[in-house]
Design a protein around this motif. Structure first.
Motif, PDB file in Angstrom:
ATOM      1  N   SER A 129      -4.692   6.766  -2.681  1.00 56.08           N
ATOM      2  CA  SER A 129      -2.913   5.891  -2.327  1.00 56.08           C
ATOM      3  C   SER A 129      -2.501   6.233  -0.767  1.00 56.08           C
ATOM      4  O   SER A 129      -3.106   7.329  -0.629  1.00 56.08           O
ATOM      5  N   ALA A 130      -2.105   5.052  -0.223  1.00 55.85           N
ATOM      6  CA  ALA A 130      -2.239   4.762   1.020  1.00 55.85           C
ATOM      7  C   ALA A 130      -0.021   4.195   1.074  1.00 55.85           C
ATOM      8  O   ALA A 130       0.167   4.023   0.700  1.00 55.85           O
ATOM      9  N   THR A 131       0.517   4.308   2.318  1.00 55.96           N
ATOM     10  CA  THR A 131       1.932   4.531   2.567  1.00 55.96           C
ATOM     11  C   THR A 131       1.764   3.768   4.187  1.00 55.96           C
ATOM     12  O   THR A 131       1.646   5.052   4.227  1.00 55.96           O
ATOM     13  N   ASN A 132       2.675   3.123   4.010  1.00 57.20           N
ATOM     14  CA  ASN A 132       2.791   2.706   4.846  1.00 57.20           C
ATOM     15  C   ASN A 132       1.920   1.588   6.304  1.00 57.20           C
ATOM     16  O   ASN A 132       0.652   2.224   6.626  1.00 57.20           O
ATOM     17  N   ASN A 133       2.286   0.090   6.785  1.00 59.55           N
ATOM     18  CA  ASN A 133       1.012  -0.014   6.806  1.00 59.55           C
ATOM     19  C   ASN A 133      -0.267  -0.644   6.530  1.00 59.55           C
ATOM     20  O   ASN A 133      -1.182   0.028   7.209  1.00 59.55           O
ATOM     21  N   ILE A 134      -0.231  -0.976   5.567  1.00 66.13           N
ATOM     22  CA  ILE A 134      -1.525  -0.929   4.286  1.00 66.13           C
ATOM     23  C   ILE A 134      -2.635  -1.948   4.627  1.00 66.13           C
ATOM     24  O   ILE A 134      -1.755  -3.195   4.789  1.00 66.13           O
ATOM     25  N   LYS A 135      -3.433  -2.141   4.296  1.00 69.50           N
ATOM     26  CA  LYS A 135      -4.415  -3.531   4.451  1.00 69.50           C
ATOM     27  C   LYS A 135      -5.190  -3.507   3.979  1.00 69.50           C
ATOM     28  O   LYS A 135      -6.373  -1.689   4.163  1.00 69.50           O
ATOM     29  N   VAL A 136      -5.485  -3.641   3.057  1.00 69.19           N
ATOM     30  CA  VAL A 136      -7.582  -3.899   1.991  1.00 69.19           C
ATOM     31  C   VAL A 136      -7.745  -4.874   2.163  1.00 69.19           C
ATOM     32  O   VAL A 136      -7.863  -5.824   1.716  1.00 69.19           O
ATOM     33  N   LEU A 137      -9.012  -4.639   2.517  1.00 65.02           N
ATOM     34  CA  LEU A 137     -10.059  -5.728   2.958  1.00 65.02           C
ATOM     35  C   LEU A 137     -11.468  -5.020   2.059  1.00 65.02           C
ATOM     36  O   LEU A 137     -11.823  -4.459   1.458  1.00 65.02           O
ATOM     37  N   ASP A 138     -11.196  -6.864   1.858  1.00 72.64           N
ATOM     38  CA  ASP A 138     -12.278  -7.008   0.328  1.00 72.64           C
ATOM     39  C   ASP A 138     -13.095  -7.679   1.317  1.00 72.64           C
ATOM     40  O   ASP A 138     -13.023  -9.428   1.322  1.00 72.64           O
ATOM     41  N   THR A 139     -14.455  -7.341   1.454  1.00 75.65           N
ATOM     42  CA  THR A 139     -15.312  -8.348   2.519  1.00 75.65           C
ATOM     43  C   THR A 139     -16.602  -9.209   1.563  1.00 75.65           C
ATOM     44  O   THR A 139     -16.393 -10.274   1.930  1.00 75.65           O
ATOM     45  N   ALA A 140     -16.253  -8.381  -0.048  1.00 74.66           N
ATOM     46  CA  ALA A 140     -17.084  -9.506  -0.606  1.00 74.66           C
ATOM     47  C   ALA A 140     -16.598 -10.828  -1.012  1.00 74.66           C
ATOM     48  O   ALA A 140     -16.832 -11.663  -1.342  1.00 74.66           O
ATOM     49  N   ASN A 141     -14.890 -10.547  -1.288  1.00 73.06           N
ATOM     50  CA  ASN A 141     -14.415 -11.751  -1.164  1.00 73.06           C
ATOM     51  C   ASN A 141     -13.103 -12.309  -0.363  1.00 73.06           C
ATOM     52  O   ASN A 141     -12.799 -13.497  -0.346  1.00 73.06           O
ATOM     53  N   GLN A 142     -13.938 -11.730   1.217  1.00 70.26           N
ATOM     54  CA  GLN A 142     -13.206 -12.533   1.955  1.00 70.26           C
ATOM     55  C   GLN A 142     -12.190 -12.306   2.121  1.00 70.26           C
ATOM     56  O   GLN A 142     -11.201 -13.849   2.811  1.00 70.26           O
ATOM     57  N   SER A 143     -11.216 -11.597   1.545  1.00 67.36           N
ATOM     58  CA  SER A 143     -10.155 -11.168   0.941  1.00 67.36           C
ATOM     59  C   SER A 143      -9.040 -10.378   2.247  1.00 67.36           C
ATOM     60  O   SER A 143      -9.866  -8.985   2.237  1.00 67.36           O
ATOM     61  N   VAL A 144      -7.961 -10.425   2.208  1.00 66.46           N
ATOM     62  CA  VAL A 144      -7.362  -8.929   2.622  1.00 66.46           C
ATOM     63  C   VAL A 144      -5.944  -8.814   1.898  1.00 66.46           C
ATOM     64  O   VAL A 144      -4.680 -10.211   2.522  1.00 66.46           O
ATOM     65  N   ILE A 145      -5.730  -7.488   1.900  1.00 67.57           N
ATOM     66  CA  ILE A 145      -4.290  -7.552   1.303  1.00 67.57           C
ATOM     67  C   ILE A 145      -3.723  -6.253   1.833  1.00 67.57           C
ATOM     68  O   ILE A 145      -3.949  -5.155   2.176  1.00 67.57           O
ATOM     69  N   THR A 146      -2.255  -6.735   2.147  1.00 66.53           N
ATOM     70  CA  THR A 146      -1.374  -5.355   2.782  1.00 66.53           C
ATOM     71  C   THR A 146       0.212  -5.450   2.238  1.00 66.53           C
ATOM     72  O   THR A 146       0.454  -5.810   1.228  1.00 66.53           O
ATOM     73  N   GLY A 147       0.354  -4.275   2.698  1.00 65.97           N
ATOM     74  CA  GLY A 147       1.614  -3.633   2.111  1.00 65.97           C
ATOM     75  C   GLY A 147       1.990  -2.465   2.971  1.00 65.97           C
ATOM     76  O   GLY A 147       1.655  -2.716   3.611  1.00 65.97           O
ATOM     77  N   HIS A 148       3.213  -1.918   2.171  1.00 62.55           N
ATOM     78  CA  HIS A 148       3.412  -0.509   2.285  1.00 62.55           C
ATOM     79  C   HIS A 148       3.605   0.331   1.437  1.00 62.55           C
ATOM     80  O   HIS A 148       3.423   2.000   1.685  1.00 62.55           O
ATOM     81  N   TYR A 149       2.928   0.363   0.485  1.00 64.34           N
ATOM     82  CA  TYR A 149       2.275   1.409  -0.676  1.00 64.34           C
ATOM     83  C   TYR A 149       1.340   0.901  -1.845  1.00 64.34           C
ATOM     84  O   TYR A 149       0.942  -0.640  -1.844  1.00 64.34           O
ATOM     85  N   ALA A 150      -0.033   1.441  -1.902  1.00 61.18           N
ATOM     86  CA  ALA A 150      -0.907   1.200  -2.251  1.00 61.18           C
ATOM     87  C   ALA A 150      -1.353   2.318  -2.887  1.00 61.18           C
ATOM     88  O   ALA A 150      -1.660   3.432  -2.833  1.00 61.18           O
ATOM     89  N   GLU A 151      -2.215   1.870  -4.294  1.00 58.10           N
ATOM     90  CA  GLU A 151      -2.794   2.965  -4.939  1.00 58.10           C
ATOM     91  C   GLU A 151      -4.487   1.877  -5.171  1.00 58.10           C
ATOM     92  O   GLU A 151      -4.246   0.640  -5.855  1.00 58.10           O
ATOM     93  N   VAL A 152      -5.291   3.019  -5.001  1.00 62.55           N
ATOM     94  CA  VAL A 152      -6.447   2.133  -5.666  1.00 62.55           C
ATOM     95  C   VAL A 152      -7.213   2.837  -6.670  1.00 62.55           C
ATOM     96  O   VAL A 152      -7.447   4.729  -6.444  1.00 62.55           O
ATOM     97  N   PHE A 153      -7.597   2.788  -7.824  1.00 68.85           N
ATOM     98  CA  PHE A 153      -8.739   3.506  -8.610  1.00 68.85           C
ATOM     99  C   PHE A 153      -9.999   2.981  -8.608  1.00 68.85           C
ATOM    100  O   PHE A 153     -10.629   1.792  -8.419  1.00 68.85           O
ATOM    101  N   LYS A 154     -11.072   3.574  -7.649  1.00 67.93           N
ATOM    102  CA  LYS A 154     -11.956   2.834  -7.945  1.00 67.93           C
ATOM    103  C   LYS A 154     -12.540   2.930  -8.734  1.00 67.93           C
ATOM    104  O   LYS A 154     -13.669   1.527  -9.141  1.00 67.93           O
ATOM    105  N   ASP A 155     -12.965   4.249 -10.352  1.00 66.02           N
ATOM    106  CA  ASP A 155     -13.595   3.449 -11.006  1.00 66.02           C
ATOM    107  C   ASP A 155     -13.157   2.137 -11.831  1.00 66.02           C
ATOM    108  O   ASP A 155     -14.457   1.582 -13.086  1.00 66.02           O
ATOM    109  N   LYS A 156     -11.672   2.104 -11.824  1.00 65.08           N
ATOM    110  CA  LYS A 156     -11.406   1.192 -12.884  1.00 65.08           C
ATOM    111  C   LYS A 156     -11.501   0.230 -11.860  1.00 65.08           C
ATOM    112  O   LYS A 156     -10.765  -1.462 -12.168  1.00 65.08           O
TER     113      LYS A 156
END
Length: 631
Positions: A252-279
């Motif tokens: 989980s990430a807090t404040n000034n978040i950036k999620v970079l998806d190189t496979a899909n050439q996309s970037v998601i930003t926000g200020h709170y995020a949760e990532v479940f790798k297996d899902k």
């Protein structure tokens, strides 16, 4: 009478002082002792015959095969299978060691191994200060506990708080993860590690990076701040702080978040995020914004909450609450959105609306369809209550098209054809094509279906099909309330014309305060001024310790210099020492060695008793002395 009392008092305190000094003498037991005042002035040479040489001083015990004991200096050099033990808290072995009873400082080198109840340390050279209860190395070391192996170039162990402070080329290895850092504080009781400087925690499927962080090596959780990021295959998460659980592959990430998806050439930003790798899922909120590159043009989707699931190239994104879209050629809004990468469908649900320049499109549901190979917009569909409105050129009203279902076709991401079916109605303000663009009339038409051709996002031609019924009204003949079709809701003031407009009208977001990780406790140098003075004021003849540079190593440049010094200083005990001692042991196996059990005797008294009893030949003694002088 007074003078008698005064002198008696002085004698009493002097007696206490003498007793205390004698109590600090190093107690010795040895099968064999040798004296050579010419070559080892003031020293007694101790050697093993059946049992190792044994020494004891105020809670510390030393065993070795040979020793050079300077009784008056309370100093000893131990050689061969050296064991130093401090109660049940520490055991240290090496091939060579020194101990000074006045400074209570030990120095060991060559295959040094230190063991405490919770961990072991292997190194080439080790300094141990009994007064501080600290051990220090600067030539590389390896620490092992029940679950981790830790290595570093520089290390310091604080026995009172069971903490290692590692510096330079620090690495932790366990079956699940590998940790690399410039500086790391490690607590042996609970396995907690505090990371300072560029650091990574690398697992089988992820890598965490930060420049200040915490990692629990037992439960496999961590907390990272300062340029923190975590890599999952083709997805990278950045944030002011990141919590990490490698056991369940969660972050989980807090404040000034950036999620970079190189496979899909996309970037998601926000200020709170949760990532479940297996899902393969990402949940992000607080000014969540997704940006995807499509044919050199980005499409931005903003909503209160975004959730992305699925494998690369098969992602599904769902946005909830006040969804807003912006692209250079269009923009839109809806209550929620669903983007399916596999089908190429983007569904806008709940009061959806699209804008393109002066055009506005609404309906119960809007679906944008992209080509899954080229990722270009291919078509769109509007189901139920489809309504297309366009502001008149001179803003006298609105051109309007209404029907049940709308189909649109795109070419090079531009809408060029629109078909509307079922009970269509239109109102168009017809003007002269040149000059002052005078109004010719207002055309109202009913038909079964309509086709409109677009050019430069403007309606160029309109074709009506089946059951056509239309009238061209003069402006004065058509009342104001008849110039709008039922269902018209012009929302031009809401149109999103830039990326910044995606957040228009939203209250400023107050970011939560990140719980920081404090800088490490500022410690005095291991070789601080007082320690160096203590060692220099109590130096003894033949000590190798003071040949060392009594200075802490901190920087990499300094480490390289110290490494070269350490290599020069490291002297491997010669094999002839071991051979000489073994030879002497074989010769005297039939002799009865004497171990003085009366520990109240002084070192000088014990030396004389042992020498008299064993009576070794002079030439044999010289062999041992010669080998000792080489150390």
């Amino acid at each position: 009478m007074k003078n008698t009392f005064f002198y008696t008092l002085i004698i009493f305190f002097l007696s206490i002082t003498v007793f205390a000094q004698e109590g600090k003498q190093i107690k010795v037991q040895s099968d064999r002792t040798i004296k050579d005042q010419n070559r080892f002035p003031g020293a007694t040479i101790l050697a093993k015959v059946d049992k190792q040489v044994y020494m004891q001083h105020e809670g510390i015990e030393i065993w070795c095969d040979q020793a050079v004991h300077y009784g008056e200096d309370r100093f000893v050099k131990a050689l061969g299978n050296v064991i130093i033990k401090q109660g049940d808290t520490l055991t240290m072995t090496s091939k060579y060691a020194e101990y000074n009873g006045n400074t209570q400082f030990a120095y060991a080198r060559d295959q040094v191994f230190m063991e405490t109840p919770s961990n072991t340390l292997s190194t080439d050279t080790l300094f141990f200060d009994r007064l501080k209860q600290q051990a220090y190395y600067r030539s590389g070391g390896t620490v092992k506990d029940s679950s981790n192996t830790l290595t570093s170039k520089i290390g310091r162990y604080f026995m009172d708080r069971k903490q290692y402070s590692f510096n330079t080329d620090v690495k932790i290895v366990n079956p699940e993860n590998t940790v690399d850092s410039d500086r790391l504080d490690y607590f042996t009781e609970n396995g907690h590690a505090y990371l300072y400087g560029p650091s990574t925690v690398k697992g089988k499927e992820s890598t965490l990076y930060c420049e200040r962080g915490f990692y629990d090596t037992k439960v496999k959780t961590g907390y990272a701040i300062q340029n923190a990021k975590i890599d999952y295959d083709e997805r990278t998460v950045f944030g002011d702080s990141i919590f990490y659980n490698s056991a369940i592959q969660f972050a989980s990430a807090t404040n000034n978040i950036k999620v970079l998806d190189t496979a899909n050439q996309s970037v998601i930003t926000g200020h709170y995020a949760e990532v479940f790798k297996d899902k393969d899922s990402v949940f992000i909120t607080k000014r969540a914004l997704a940006a995807t590159l499509q044919e050199n043009d980005s499409i931005f989707i903003h909503s209160d909450t975004l959730m992305i699931t699925g494998k690369p190239n098969h992602r599904i994104m769902n946005g909830f609450y006040d969804v807003r879209i912006y692209k250079s050629t269009m923009s839109g809004k809806s209550d929620s959105i669903n983007v399916n990468q596999t089908t190429g469908y983007t569904r806008m649900l709940g009061n959806p609306i699209l804008w393109s320049q002066r055009n506005q499109m609404t309906g119960d549901t809007i679906i944008l369809i992209s080509n899954t190979k080229t990722e270009k917009l291919d078509s769109l569909k509007v189901y139920e209550n489809a309504f297309l409105a366009q502001e008149d050129t001179l803003k006298a009203g609105y051109n309007q098209v209404k029907g049940q279902i709308l189909y649109g076709l795109f070419k090079d991401n531009e809408l060029y054809q629109v078909d509307i079916d079922k009970n269509t109605e239109t109102i168009f303000f017809q003007r002269e094509s040149e000059g002052e663009l005078k109004l010719i009339g207002i055309n109202k038409v009913l038909s079964s279906s309509i086709r409109m051709l677009m050019s430069n996002r403007e309606i160029e031609d309109v074709y009506y099909y089946q059951n056509i019924d239309g009238t061209l009204y003069r402006e004065i003949d058509l009342p104001e309330n008849a110039r709008e079709l039922s269902g018209l809701n012009w929302r031009g003031e809401e149109q999103i014309k830039s990326k910044a407009d995606l957040f228009r009208g939203e209250a400023p977001l107050e970011l939560i305060k990140i719980k920081g990780i404090p800088l490490p406790k500022v410690e005095d140098d291991f070789f601080d001024e007082d320690t160096v003075k203590r060692l220099e004021d109590n130096k003894s003849e033949g000590s190798r310790l003071l040949e060392q540079e009594l200075k802490d190593a901190e920087l990499k440049e300094t480490n390289e210099k110290l490494d070269s010094l350490q290599n020069l200083d490291t002297i491997t005990p010669k094999t002839e020492i071991k051979e000489d001692v073994e030879k002497e042991t074989r010769k005297d196996q039939k002799k009865t060695s004497m171990i003085d059990l009366d520990m109240s005797r002084t070192a000088k008294e014990r030396d004389s008793i042992t020498v008299t009893t064993l009576q070794y030949k002079e030439e044999e003694n010289n062999k041992v002395i010669d080998s000792l002088q080489k150390q």
